[in-house]
Scaffold this active site. Structure first.
Site: not given
Ligand code: ING
Length: 326
Positions: A194, A107, A47, A124, A143, A169
């Protein structure tokens, strides 16, 4: 003769703020060549692969962040990747920030074919994090400030003689993602991510980051009889430790390949596409066993709210204090 695809997950280590797109594309091309040399038909990049994960910082006005987005794909910096796809006759999935001519910000990921042409684009659906500047966080996850949610949902495409879909993601954490594509007969789902290890709203989840990643990927694959290829941008990027552990999951839910570093690393697996039928035509034969007449709440416009105890409307992610008991 069964259908098979040799797939590579091309995991990235950190991308620094100052790293140019050209320098990043050089890294992608090096992994692409390595994957193609190992017989890959398809390479899955992460991503937002072209830049650092910029939603960790608040920038205003929003236009000040325009330089993080691509206004054309391929553009001058990314065209070498498309040219190499055509030269090596190897496709790829690439995640990036998209700014459309109408000013929409998504995204996004693209699926590029062996001719170096875009076969499909995905935006996304599930946008995590928060909209407002929240400086209490050690780093932010904006985001919902930087991207609109996709209006299009999830599609499945005929690609390299398989039914292939895309997610990005946070989508991988939602069972609906896999089932919507499962109902379209998906046989391989491609995903970039990420994922910061630290989850500011509830730090108790930090130690479970790897487990939760495996849990959702393996469950989604098994419950829909599909391959899943999930590629991280991991490592410590601008001070934020992000989950690596890119993996290739079989329709059985088994992990057939997993990255062992948190740097640029290529993992490869030969995926028997017909293995999906072992699950789609037995345990998860949707036509025979699934009961959509019992699931209507899944698409209620109020998210089933009328069936749950009333609670406060969320304006951002709930911030659960360290050690707080429910
Ligand atoms: N990142 C994360 C994900 O769903 C996140 C958001 C971060 C969730 C930390 C839980 C903990 O993996 C993205 N870019 O969606």
């Amino acid at each position: 003769m069964s259908r098979s695809l040799v797939v590579a997950s091309a995991q990235m280590g950190p991308v620094a703020t100052h790293e140019t797109r050209a320098a990043v594309v050089e890294r992608l091309l090096a992994m692409f060549a390595h994957a193609a040399d190992r017989g890959a038909d398809l390479v899955v990049f992460p991503e937002l692969a072209l830049t650092t994960f910029f939603p960790r910082w608040w920038q205003e006005p929003l236009a000040a962040a325009d330089h993080w987005y691509e206004t054309e794909m391929p553009g001058p910096d990314t065209k070498p990747l498309f040219d190499e796809a055509a030269r090596r006759r190897v496709g790829f999935y690439l995640g990036y920030a998209e700014l459309t001519p109408q000013g929409h910000r998504y995204n996004t990921s693209v699926l590029v074919d062996r001719q170096g042409l875009i076969a499909a684009k995905y935006r996304k659906v599930h946008i995590p994090g928060h909209e407002a500047n929240e400086p209490w966080r050690p780093f932010q996850h904006l985001e919902r400030y930087y991207f609109e949610a996709s209006p299009d949902g999830f599609a499945v495409h005929e690609y390299l003689d398989a039914r292939v879909g895309m997610m990005i993601c946070n989508d991988r954490r939602w069972p609906e993602t896999y089932r919507v594509m499962g109902l379209q007969g998906v046989e391989m789902i491609l995903c970039g991510y990420n994922t910061p290890i630290h989850y500011a709203p509830d730090p108790s989840q930090d130690v479970l980051a790897g487990f939760h990643n495996q849990l959702v990927l393996q469950a989604g694959a098994y419950q829909n009889g599909t391959w899943v290829v999930a590629t991280a941008k991991g490592g410590i990027e601008e001070g934020v430790d992000s989950l690596a552990q890119s993996s290739i999951i079989a329709p059985s839910g088994q992990v057939v390949a997993q990255a062992i570093t948190n740097a640029d690393e290529v993992i490869v697996a030969e995926c028997d596409i017909d293995w999906c039928a072992r699950y789609k035509q037995t345990l998860f034969d949707f036509d025979r066993y699934r009961r959509p007449e019992c699931y209507s709440i899944l698409t209620d416009a109020d998210n089933g709210k009328s069936s749950r105890a009333a609670g406060p409307a969320a304006t951002s992610e709930r911030h659960i204090e360290e050690g707080e008991r429910q």
